[in-house]
Design a protein around this motif. Structure first.
Motif, short mmCIF file in Angstrom:
data_model
loop_
_atom_site.label_atom_id
_atom_site.label_comp_id
_atom_site.label_asym_id
_atom_site.label_seq_id
_atom_site.Cartn_x
_atom_site.Cartn_y
_atom_site.Cartn_z
N LYS A 313 0.98 -1.31 -0.06
CA LYS A 313 0.11 0.06 -0.03
C LYS A 313 0.74 1.09 -0.09
O LYS A 313 1.82 1.16 0.69
CB LYS A 313 -0.88 0.06 1.32
N VAL A 314 0.57 2.19 -0.66
CA VAL A 314 1.36 3.52 -1.00
C VAL A 314 0.93 4.46 0.33
O VAL A 314 -0.41 4.97 0.35
CB VAL A 314 1.08 4.06 -2.26
N ASP A 315 1.60 4.54 1.31
CA ASP A 315 1.43 5.70 2.30
C ASP A 315 1.66 7.31 1.67
O ASP A 315 0.70 7.86 1.67
CB ASP A 315 2.03 5.56 3.49
N ILE A 316 2.81 7.32 1.30
CA ILE A 316 3.30 8.74 1.17
C ILE A 316 3.90 8.79 -0.05
O ILE A 316 4.67 7.91 -0.30
CB ILE A 316 4.01 9.41 2.21
N VAL A 317 3.73 9.60 -1.10
CA VAL A 317 4.78 9.77 -2.15
C VAL A 317 5.24 11.19 -2.12
O VAL A 317 4.66 12.42 -2.03
CB VAL A 317 3.93 9.94 -3.52
N GLU A 318 6.83 11.37 -2.23
CA GLU A 318 7.52 12.48 -2.16
C GLU A 318 7.96 12.43 -3.62
O GLU A 318 8.98 11.76 -4.06
CB GLU A 318 8.58 12.42 -1.13
N ASN A 319 7.60 13.74 -4.23
CA ASN A 319 7.93 13.77 -5.54
C ASN A 319 9.17 14.62 -5.80
O ASN A 319 9.03 15.85 -5.20
CB ASN A 319 6.51 14.40 -6.39
N LEU A 320 10.46 14.33 -6.12
CA LEU A 320 11.50 14.89 -6.11
C LEU A 320 11.71 15.41 -7.59
O LEU A 320 13.03 15.69 -7.95
CB LEU A 320 12.55 14.20 -5.70
N GLY A 321 10.73 15.09 -8.44
CA GLY A 321 10.96 15.81 -9.79
C GLY A 321 11.29 14.57 -10.71
O GLY A 321 10.82 13.69 -11.27
N GLY A 322 12.58 14.29 -10.69
CA GLY A 322 13.25 13.04 -11.77
C GLY A 322 12.92 11.78 -11.03
O GLY A 322 13.07 10.84 -11.69
#
Ligand SMILES: Nc1ncnc2c1ncn2[C@@H]1O[C@H](COP(=O)(O)OP(=O)(O)OP(=O)(O)O)[C@@H](O)[C@H]1O
Ligand SMILES: [Mg+2]
Length: 372
Positions: A313-322
């Motif tokens: 299960k995906v709890d959190i997504v931190e998008n760093l761009g690349g």
């Protein structure tokens, strides 16, 4: 030949052991980084090499000279060791110009004026300070001041540079720039350098080799690749790399799987063999895998359901761009993965993830030592 050699060196303050039985060799011209968390004994080690601190036990050798031998009562004072130290808080003389700040150690040594002038200008050129030689420290930026402090160390042409977090007062961008410059400079000069930092990125990018310390104890010495790819224990494995390596407790089963309760992963045949030989079957181990070695199954090359794949299960997504740092959960087990930018995972989703088993590590539970 080793330029700096520590043999069974201890430093005990009162009853507190700051450095425990440290043996380390630094090669001629090598850039060695001493890496470890706050309080692990880095500065103490450097100060013993510089002669600012006497070892409680053991020997220190610089070049072919024993500079400290606690057992024989040998202690060579800092002045006679031919080392230059650069600290985090580089105190420049505020009333002196850049020129005089750099020239200072040579004036102390009473070198001829002409020789001093030649050396100061040479060093200033190397560090891009030529235009600034008449300025006072307060008229300089942080990075320029740091370069003056370096210039003052370099101008002496010491046998060894000792640097204690010299870049930590600079802002992030300048640090990255100075990191590269310092490394280039060290290469040019070819001077043996011991560089202390608690910043693992600095260590990885600058060091020919890294010596990782924890609680006064040397954990591992190796090239950046070695300490990253083959960490000797959970401390080194967890200290180097961001986000850090995931550690998950599991049991090695007779059928060649690691059983995590909530899911299972199949070991590669040679990995299982190593565990069998080490007598670690039907025992609890610590499974280690780096976030970048866990993939979104949509983009994985080799996926074998029931062997290297699990539903999470995906709890959190931190998008760093690349790339994306994805916090995942399987039942009570949480871990992080680093997915490529193309992954479209969303928080709250259930996804298949693939573990790159050839990149996996196993550590003994009782002492954190690596099996592989
Ligand atoms: N003069 C001293 N007297 C007593 N204890 C000391 C002394 N100098 C250092 N220590 C202790 O020895 C340990 C190691 O200190 P040291 O300064 O070498 O750590 P460090 O690795 O450089 O940490 P940091 O990253 O915070 O600079 C610390 O626990 C510190 O409190
Ligand atoms: Mg320190």
């Amino acid at each position: 030949m080793a330029e700096v050699k520590l043999v069974n060196v201890w430093k005990i303050f009162g009853g507190f052991v700051a450095v425990r039985d440290l043996s380390l060799e630094v090669g001629d011209g090598e850039f060695l980084v001493l890496l470890g968390p706050s309080g692990c004994g880095k500065t103490t080690t450097l100060r013993m090499i510089a002669g600012l601190e006497e070892p409680s036990r053991g020997r220190i050798i610089i070049g072919d000279k024993v500079v400290a031998d606690a057992e024989r009562g040998v202690f060579v004072p800092p002045k006679e060791r031919d080392v230059a130290m650069v600290f985090q808080s580089y105190a420049l003389y505020p009333h002196m110009s850049v020129y005089d700040n750099i020239a200072f150690p040579l004036k102390l040594r009473k070198l001829p004026k002409q020789e001093i002038d030649k050396r100061v200008r040479e060093v200033a050129e190397m560090l891009g300070l030529t235009e600034l030689l008449n300025r006072k420290p307060r008229e300089l930026s942080g990075g320029q001041r740091q370069r003056v402090a370096l210039g003052r160390a370099i101008v002496r042409r010491p046998k060894v540079f000792l640097m204690d977090e010299p870049l930590s007062n600079l802002d992030a961008k300048l640090r990255v720039k100075m990191r590269a410059e310092l490394k280039k400079l060290q290469r040019q000069l070819g001077v043996t350098t011991i560089y202390v930092t608690h910043d693992q990125v600095e260590a990885m990018t600058m060091g020919d080799r890294i010596a990782v310390m924890n609680k006064g104890i040397l954990q591992q010495v190796g090239t950046p690749e070695e300490v990253y790819e083959k960490p000797k224990n959970t401390f080194v494995a967890g200290f180097i790399g961001t986000p850090p390596m995931n550690f998950i407790e599991g049991t090695v089963r007779e059928d060649g799987f690691i059983d995590f309760g909530e899911f299972k992963l199949k070991l590669l045949p040679d990995q299982f063999e190593v565990l069998q030989e080490a007598n670690i079957v039907e025992k609890t181990i610590i499974f280690g895998i780096r976030p970048e070695d866990i993939y979104d199954a949509m983009f994985a090359q080799i996926k074998i359901p029931g062997e290297n794949m699990a539903r999470a299960k995906v709890d959190i997504v931190e998008n760093l761009g690349g790339e994306k740092i994805v916090h995942l959960r399987i039942g009570e087990i949480t871990f992080q993965a680093k997915f490529t930018g193309e992954s479209k995972v969303k928080e709250g989703q259930e996804i298949d993830v693939v573990f790159d088993m050839k990149r996996a590590h196993v550590f003994k539970k009782e002492n954190g030592e690596a099996v592989f």
